[in-house]
Design an enzyme around this catalytic site. Structure first.
Site, PDB file in Angstrom:
ATOM      1  N   GLY A   1      81.188  72.714  92.681  1.00  0.00           N
ATOM      2  CA  GLY A   1      79.868  73.341  92.726  1.00  0.00           C
ATOM      3  C   GLY A   1      79.184  73.023  94.052  1.00  0.00           C
ATOM      4  N   GLN A   2      77.925  73.416  94.170  1.00  0.00           N
ATOM      5  CA  GLN A   2      77.189  73.207  95.434  1.00  0.00           C
ATOM      6  C   GLN A   2      77.134  71.721  95.797  1.00  0.00           C
ATOM      7  OE1 GLN A   2      73.649  75.663  96.483  1.00  0.00           O
ATOM      8  NE2 GLN A   2      73.292  75.598  94.281  1.00  0.00           N
TER       9      GLN A   2
ATOM     10  N   ASP B   1      87.493  68.837  82.177  1.00  0.00           N
ATOM     11  CA  ASP B   1      86.396  69.541  81.497  1.00  0.00           C
ATOM     12  C   ASP B   1      85.506  68.497  80.822  1.00  0.00           C
ATOM     13  OD1 ASP B   1      84.796  70.904  79.705  1.00  0.00           O
ATOM     14  OD2 ASP B   1      86.395  72.227  78.988  1.00  0.00           O
ATOM     15  N   ILE B   2      84.256  68.399  81.264  1.00  0.00           N
ATOM     16  CA  ILE B   2      83.403  67.315  80.733  1.00  0.00           C
ATOM     17  C   ILE B   2      83.059  67.516  79.259  1.00  0.00           C
ATOM     18  CG2 ILE B   2      82.409  66.658  82.979  1.00  0.00           C
ATOM     19  CD1 ILE B   2      79.753  68.054  81.973  1.00  0.00           C
TER      20      ILE B   2
ATOM     21  N   TYR C   1      75.796  73.355  83.289  1.00  0.00           N
ATOM     22  CA  TYR C   1      75.598  74.784  83.024  1.00  0.00           C
ATOM     23  C   TYR C   1      74.340  75.150  83.785  1.00  0.00           C
ATOM     24  CZ  TYR C   1      74.800  79.166  80.547  1.00  0.00           C
ATOM     25  OH  TYR C   1      74.591  80.488  80.246  1.00  0.00           O
ATOM     26  N   THR C   2      74.445  75.983  84.835  1.00  0.00           N
ATOM     27  CA  THR C   2      73.295  76.206  85.726  1.00  0.00           C
ATOM     28  C   THR C   2      72.795  77.659  85.733  1.00  0.00           C
ATOM     29  OG1 THR C   2      74.837  76.511  87.570  1.00  0.00           O
ATOM     30  CG2 THR C   2      73.899  74.313  87.302  1.00  0.00           C
TER      31      THR C   2
ATOM     32  N   TYR D   1      67.323  76.462  79.574  1.00  0.00           N
ATOM     33  CA  TYR D   1      68.020  75.617  80.559  1.00  0.00           C
ATOM     34  C   TYR D   1      67.261  74.305  80.760  1.00  0.00           C
ATOM     35  CZ  TYR D   1      69.268  73.943  85.254  1.00  0.00           C
ATOM     36  OH  TYR D   1      69.627  73.159  86.324  1.00  0.00           O
TER      37      TYR D   1
ATOM     38  N   LYS E   1      68.547  70.487  79.906  1.00  0.00           N
ATOM     39  CA  LYS E   1      68.628  69.426  80.918  1.00  0.00           C
ATOM     40  C   LYS E   1      67.802  68.213  80.488  1.00  0.00           C
ATOM     41  CE  LYS E   1      70.523  69.551  84.421  1.00  0.00           C
ATOM     42  NZ  LYS E   1      71.900  69.172  84.797  1.00  0.00           N
TER      43      LYS E   1
HETATM   44  N1  LIG Z   1      71.062  74.945  91.607  1.00  0.00           N
HETATM   45  C1  LIG Z   1      69.796  74.568  91.559  1.00  0.00           C
HETATM   46  O1  LIG Z   1      68.891  75.225  92.092  1.00  0.00           O
HETATM   47  C2  LIG Z   1      69.445  73.278  90.863  1.00  0.00           C
HETATM   48  C3  LIG Z   1      68.095  72.898  90.821  1.00  0.00           C
HETATM   49  C4  LIG Z   1      67.765  71.694  90.190  1.00  0.00           C
HETATM   50  C5  LIG Z   1      68.753  70.919  89.615  1.00  0.00           C
HETATM   51  N2  LIG Z   1      70.051  71.325  89.642  1.00  0.00           N
HETATM   52  C6  LIG Z   1      71.074  70.468  89.033  1.00  0.00           C
HETATM   53  O2  LIG Z   1      71.872  69.948  90.070  1.00  0.00           O
HETATM   54  C7  LIG Z   1      73.202  69.735  89.596  1.00  0.00           C
HETATM   55  C8  LIG Z   1      74.194  70.383  90.559  1.00  0.00           C
HETATM   56  O3  LIG Z   1      73.882  71.773  90.601  1.00  0.00           O
HETATM   57  P1  LIG Z   1      74.728  72.795  91.476  1.00  0.00           P
HETATM   58  O4  LIG Z   1      73.780  73.823  91.979  1.00  0.00           O
HETATM   59  O5  LIG Z   1      75.634  72.063  92.394  1.00  0.00           O
HETATM   60  O6  LIG Z   1      75.596  73.474  90.306  1.00  0.00           O
HETATM   61  P2  LIG Z   1      76.794  74.526  90.447  1.00  0.00           P
HETATM   62  O7  LIG Z   1      76.954  74.950  91.857  1.00  0.00           O
HETATM   63  O8  LIG Z   1      76.555  75.551  89.386  1.00  0.00           O
HETATM   64  O9  LIG Z   1      78.047  73.629  90.078  1.00  0.00           O
HETATM   65  C9  LIG Z   1      78.277  73.171  88.792  1.00  0.00           C
HETATM   66  C10 LIG Z   1      79.738  72.876  88.688  1.00  0.00           C
HETATM   67  O10 LIG Z   1      79.978  72.386  87.362  1.00  0.00           O
HETATM   68  C11 LIG Z   1      81.195  72.946  86.944  1.00  0.00           C
HETATM   69  N3  LIG Z   1      81.310  72.916  85.486  1.00  0.00           N
HETATM   70  C12 LIG Z   1      80.729  73.730  84.581  1.00  0.00           C
HETATM   71  N4  LIG Z   1      81.125  73.399  83.350  1.00  0.00           N
HETATM   72  C13 LIG Z   1      81.978  72.353  83.477  1.00  0.00           C
HETATM   73  C14 LIG Z   1      82.724  71.586  82.583  1.00  0.00           C
HETATM   74  N5  LIG Z   1      82.714  71.839  81.256  1.00  0.00           N
HETATM   75  N6  LIG Z   1      83.495  70.568  83.051  1.00  0.00           N
HETATM   76  C15 LIG Z   1      83.549  70.318  84.375  1.00  0.00           C
HETATM   77  N7  LIG Z   1      82.865  71.029  85.285  1.00  0.00           N
HETATM   78  C16 LIG Z   1      82.088  72.035  84.843  1.00  0.00           C
HETATM   79  C17 LIG Z   1      81.158  74.353  87.477  1.00  0.00           C
HETATM   80  O11 LIG Z   1      82.446  74.921  87.464  1.00  0.00           O
HETATM   81  P3  LIG Z   1      82.614  76.506  87.198  1.00  0.00           P
HETATM   82  O12 LIG Z   1      81.909  77.178  88.338  1.00  0.00           O
HETATM   83  O13 LIG Z   1      84.085  76.679  87.165  1.00  0.00           O
HETATM   84  O14 LIG Z   1      81.914  76.778  85.883  1.00  0.00           O
HETATM   85  C18 LIG Z   1      80.639  74.107  88.883  1.00  0.00           C
HETATM   86  O15 LIG Z   1      81.685  73.800  89.775  1.00  0.00           O
HETATM   87  C19 LIG Z   1      73.232  70.281  88.182  1.00  0.00           C
HETATM   88  O16 LIG Z   1      73.071  69.226  87.276  1.00  0.00           O
HETATM   89  C20 LIG Z   1      72.019  71.195  88.106  1.00  0.00           C
HETATM   90  O17 LIG Z   1      71.510  71.291  86.787  1.00  0.00           O
HETATM   91  C21 LIG Z   1      70.424  72.476  90.276  1.00  0.00           C
END
Ligand SMILES: NC(=O)c1ccc[n+]([C@@H]2O[C@H](COP(=O)([O-])OP(=O)(O)OC[C@H]3O[C@@H](n4cnc5c(N)ncnc54)[C@H](OP(=O)(O)O)[C@@H]3O)[C@@H](O)[C@H]2O)c1
Length: 289
Positions: free
Chosen positions: A11-12, A38-39, A63-64, A127, A131
């Site tokens: 992910g990001q 898979d978590i 799950y984002t 969501y 969280k």
């Molecule tokens: N994005 C935002 O703007 C934002 C803002 C505030 C907080 N956050 C938090 O910051 C954290 C990182 O966010 P991010 O933007 O980096 O998220 P992201 O880009 O959506 O990455 C999440 C990763 O988790 C993986 N994933 C999903 N289900 C999984 C599972 N069952 N087992 C293992 N991996 C799994 C996804 O894989 P797949 O793609 O294959 O599903 C993806 O690689 C998250 O906790 C999010 O809630 C994000």
């Protein structure tokens, strides 16, 4: 050497951690994602912990899909609540530190000053609720954990607002962007560096602690879009609109600025200003695209 498991590593945030990992030769990383670990698979997680015994787990998996979560409630709960609860139990069983990432969406957005970690939470979306429930599940199942709430995350990797605006600016002559939601963007590379930097100090903490981390500065999505155009040199008109003119399935907090004093004073963290970090990300996107 510190053994670190990173989940959700494609992910990001996970990708930025991976990119920085070579700067930390005293850490030994295992980068995993949904296809390798898979978590939500309790048995798989249990046997991983029995076999590899990481000292630190950085959970970047989540799950984002904020809008889709309004429909996919059970699936969002599985990944954002039940899986982190199990990760906390597994970390607890081998005295490992869990570093987990949460969101500004745990707040209602009705405040008038930056949210502190101790402020009342009241999410306005599924969501955000998953969280928040995930945070509480970690606190209930863990003796030591670090939960970092962040907001408006963007990166060179994955899907995010910056990349969407750049693409839309190419495709359209004008963008209409919400100007009445106020918050702070976070460059995932900055958050990744902070997470890696604070690990040695975090390992000494024997409690469940919550911190806020975003880039410095306060702005609207409209301001952010205008800056993206300016810094990328794109001549696209950006028009401010109200939230009511851009309805989405999930509600968003109208004000989600977070107070970062605790992470700064606990770890001596210096936080970059949002525009400085945005420039770095845009330069990287243009250089490598
Ligand atoms: N994005 C935002 O703007 C934002 C803002 C505030 C907080 N956050 C938090 O910051 C954290 C990182 O966010 P991010 O933007 O980096 O998220 P992201 O880009 O959506 O990455 C999440 C990763 O988790 C993986 N994933 C999903 N289900 C999984 C599972 N069952 N087992 C293992 N991996 C799994 C996804 O894989 P797949 O793609 O294959 O599903 C993806 O690689 C998250 O906790 C999010 O809630 C994000």
């Amino acid at each position: 050497m510190i053994d670190i498991l990173v989940t959700g590593a494609y992910g990001q945030l996970g990708s930025e951690i991976k990119e920085l990992s070579s700067n930390y030769p005293h850490y030994r990383f295992d980068f995993t994602d949904a296809d390798t670990l898979d978590i939500s698979d309790e048995q798989n997680i249990k046997s991983y912990f029995e076999n590899f015994k990481p000292q630190v787990l950085i959970n970047c998996a989540a799950y984002t899909a904020v809008d889709k979560a309004e429909e996919e409630i059970t699936f969002a709960e599985l990944i954002n609540v039940h899986a982190p609860a199990n990760l906390a139990r597994q970390c607890n069983s081998i005295d490992a530190l869990l570093i987990h990432v949460s969101t500004d969406y745990v707040f209602s957005g009705k405040a008038f000053q930056p949210y502190k970690e101790s402020d009342i939470t009241d999410p306005v979306s599924v969501y955000g609720k998953t969280k928040l429930d995930g945070e509480n599940a970690i606190r209930a199942n863990s003796k030591k954990s670090i939960i970092i709430r962040t907001s408006w995350l963007y990166s060179y990797y994955g899907k995010n607002f910056v990349k969407t605006m750049l693409k839309l600016a190419h495709d359209r002559g004008e963008l209409r962007v919400i100007a009445d939601q106020i918050g702070s963007p976070t460059y995932a590379a900055d958050l990744a560096k902070v997470i890696l930097d604070i690990i040695p100090q975090s390992m000494k903490i024997q409690t469940n602690e919550t911190f806020h981390y975003t880039n410095e500065g306060v702005l609207s999505w409209y301001d952010f879009a205008v800056a993206i155009m300016e810094l990328s040199g794109l001549k696209c008109k950006v028009t401010p609109i109200e939230t009511k003119d851009y309805p989405t399935p999930a509600a968003r907090p109208s004000y989600s600025v977070m107070n970062k004093s605790k992470i700064k004073s606990t770890f001596g963290v210096e936080i970059p200003y949002w525009r400085h970090s945005l420039k770095l990300c845009i330069t990287r996107l243009f250089r490598l695209s």
